[in-house]
Design a protein around this motif. Structure first.
Motif, PDB file in Angstrom:
ATOM      1  N   ARG A  47     -28.633 -28.219  18.116  1.00  0.00           N
ATOM      2  CA  ARG A  47     -29.458 -27.255  18.841  1.00  0.00           C
ATOM      3  C   ARG A  47     -28.841 -26.942  20.205  1.00  0.00           C
ATOM      4  O   ARG A  47     -28.726 -25.774  20.596  1.00  0.00           O
ATOM      5  N   ASN A  48     -28.406 -27.968  20.928  1.00  0.00           N
ATOM      6  CA  ASN A  48     -27.805 -27.764  22.250  1.00  0.00           C
ATOM      7  C   ASN A  48     -26.502 -26.984  22.157  1.00  0.00           C
ATOM      8  O   ASN A  48     -26.216 -26.130  23.000  1.00  0.00           O
ATOM      9  N   PHE A  49     -25.731 -27.273  21.124  1.00  0.00           N
ATOM     10  CA  PHE A  49     -24.470 -26.550  20.916  1.00  0.00           C
ATOM     11  C   PHE A  49     -24.729 -25.058  20.703  1.00  0.00           C
ATOM     12  O   PHE A  49     -24.074 -24.204  21.318  1.00  0.00           O
ATOM     13  N   LEU A  50     -25.690 -24.744  19.863  1.00  0.00           N
ATOM     14  CA  LEU A  50     -26.011 -23.351  19.578  1.00  0.00           C
ATOM     15  C   LEU A  50     -26.506 -22.622  20.820  1.00  0.00           C
ATOM     16  O   LEU A  50     -26.069 -21.508  21.123  1.00  0.00           O
ATOM     17  N   PHE A  51     -27.417 -23.260  21.559  1.00  0.00           N
ATOM     18  CA  PHE A  51     -28.002 -22.611  22.733  1.00  0.00           C
ATOM     19  C   PHE A  51     -26.961 -22.398  23.824  1.00  0.00           C
ATOM     20  O   PHE A  51     -26.907 -21.339  24.451  1.00  0.00           O
ATOM     21  N   ASN A  94     -24.458 -25.073   8.031  1.00  0.00           N
ATOM     22  CA  ASN A  94     -24.392 -25.047   9.493  1.00  0.00           C
ATOM     23  C   ASN A  94     -23.489 -23.926   9.982  1.00  0.00           C
ATOM     24  O   ASN A  94     -23.811 -23.219  10.949  1.00  0.00           O
ATOM     25  N   GLU A  95     -22.359 -23.726   9.318  1.00  0.00           N
ATOM     26  CA  GLU A  95     -21.438 -22.657   9.715  1.00  0.00           C
ATOM     27  C   GLU A  95     -22.117 -21.286   9.612  1.00  0.00           C
ATOM     28  O   GLU A  95     -22.023 -20.459  10.530  1.00  0.00           O
ATOM     29  N   VAL A  96     -22.801 -21.050   8.512  1.00  0.00           N
ATOM     30  CA  VAL A  96     -23.452 -19.760   8.307  1.00  0.00           C
ATOM     31  C   VAL A  96     -24.638 -19.598   9.245  1.00  0.00           C
ATOM     32  O   VAL A  96     -24.918 -18.493   9.733  1.00  0.00           O
ATOM     33  N   MET A  97     -25.339 -20.691   9.528  1.00  0.00           N
ATOM     34  CA  MET A  97     -26.439 -20.638  10.477  1.00  0.00           C
ATOM     35  C   MET A  97     -25.937 -20.225  11.863  1.00  0.00           C
ATOM     36  O   MET A  97     -26.579 -19.443  12.567  1.00  0.00           O
ATOM     37  N   GLN A  98     -24.775 -20.741  12.252  1.00  0.00           N
ATOM     38  CA  GLN A  98     -24.180 -20.348  13.537  1.00  0.00           C
ATOM     39  C   GLN A  98     -23.913 -18.848  13.571  1.00  0.00           C
ATOM     40  O   GLN A  98     -24.185 -18.178  14.571  1.00  0.00           O
ATOM     41  N   LEU A  99     -23.378 -18.314  12.492  1.00  0.00           N
ATOM     42  CA  LEU A  99     -23.103 -16.882  12.420  1.00  0.00           C
ATOM     43  C   LEU A  99     -24.391 -16.076  12.581  1.00  0.00           C
ATOM     44  O   LEU A  99     -24.436 -15.105  13.355  1.00  0.00           O
ATOM     45  N   ALA A 100     -25.424 -16.486  11.860  1.00  0.00           N
ATOM     46  CA  ALA A 100     -26.693 -15.754  11.922  1.00  0.00           C
ATOM     47  C   ALA A 100     -27.298 -15.815  13.320  1.00  0.00           C
ATOM     48  O   ALA A 100     -27.884 -14.837  13.796  1.00  0.00           O
ATOM     49  N   PHE A 101     -27.142 -16.935  13.979  1.00  0.00           N
ATOM     50  CA  PHE A 101     -27.744 -17.116  15.302  1.00  0.00           C
ATOM     51  C   PHE A 101     -26.934 -16.418  16.389  1.00  0.00           C
ATOM     52  O   PHE A 101     -27.490 -15.778  17.291  1.00  0.00           O
ATOM     53  N   LEU A 102     -25.615 -16.519  16.321  1.00  0.00           N
ATOM     54  CA  LEU A 102     -24.755 -15.959  17.369  1.00  0.00           C
ATOM     55  C   LEU A 102     -24.515 -14.462  17.201  1.00  0.00           C
ATOM     56  O   LEU A 102     -24.149 -13.777  18.151  1.00  0.00           O
TER      57      LEU A 102
END
Length: 253
Positions: A105-109, A157-165
């Motif tokens: 979570r911290n990495f994404l934010f 996790n990789e795809v979640m990062q794409l969707a979020f970023l």
């Protein structure tokens, strides 16, 4: 597709080798991905698929010996990985690294806040929605980045990062490998939600299975460092039925 498509990623006569070796891996690649398009690269092991993904992202292990990588109208041959990421290029890893001590979570934010001022409340709401849509527990966000993740969890996790970023150009390097049908469908759903008329997607895969869920506009066969055939989804069907030999035969005619 509404509006006029413009070239998002254009690769012109690209030749690439490893920095510490004198063996050419890519031998004159030409590729043009317009906004709103999905392109798939298929090919056997050792054909240069991952090298192509890495050189677009600016991996310093690889060197452009000639040719151009043009992203969003600008030649980016000399830009580093961080600059390319900041300009909107995303690469999913085949083997995502494990990073102890940094919660997902911290990495994404932290990553998202580098480029916009989205509030913590908005980011939290958004990432929780993505997690729910991927049928995963929100506890996943509180684990250290990729530490102890299964192979499927790492790919999710990789795809979640794409969707979020929400990067402008996504390169997914064998994101389908090792996934069961349910996980593949979950990932494909998120990728399809990411796609719009302004961004672009480059899928690198061995198999046509993922192309049943994420339908490409163009399929390219890469062998021995060269794109030897291009076409629509039917090209993937031919690979499934006949292997890559048919593409070699066609390229030699």
């Amino acid at each position: 597709m509404g509006g006029r498509s413009v070239s998002l990623l254009k690769i012109e006569d690209l030749h690439v080798k490893l920095v510490d070796e004198d063996i050419e891996i890519l031998k004159g690649i030409n590729l043009d991905i317009k906004s709103g398009e999905t392109h798939a690269i298929m090919g056997p092991n050792g054909s240069g698929k991952s090298t192509l993904a890495n050189i677009i992202m600016g991996n310093p292990k690889y060197k452009v010996t000639s040719g151009k990588i043009i992203y969003d109208g600008e030649i980016i041959n000399d830009l580093g990985v961080a600059e390319r990421a900041n300009r909107g290029i995303f690469l999913s890893f085949q083997h995502p690294p494990e990073i102890n001590g940094i919660k997902l979570r911290n990495f994404l934010f932290t990553t998202k806040q580098k480029n916009n001022k989205t509030s913590m409340i908005e980011m939290n709401r958004e990432v929780e929605t993505i997690i729910k849509n991927m049928r995963m527990s929100s506890d996943f966000l509180n684990r250290f980045l990729n530490v102890g993740f299964s192979g499927g969890e790492k790919k999710k996790n990789e795809v979640m990062q794409l969707a979020f970023l929400k990067k402008k150009l996504a390169i997914l390097d064998e994101v389908d490998s090792g996934l069961d049908v349910d996980a593949l469908r979950d990932i494909a759903n998120i990728v399809n939600e990411y796609k719009n008329n302004s961004n672009g997607l480059l899928l690198i895969t061995h198999y046509k299975r993922i192309l049943e869920y994420i339908v490409p506009d163009n399929v390219h066969i890469l062998m021995s460092g060269r794109i030897i055939s291009s076409g629509g989804k039917e090209l993937a069907e031919q690979v499934e039925q006949s292997g890559y030999s048919f593409a070699v035969a066609e390229s030699e005619e």
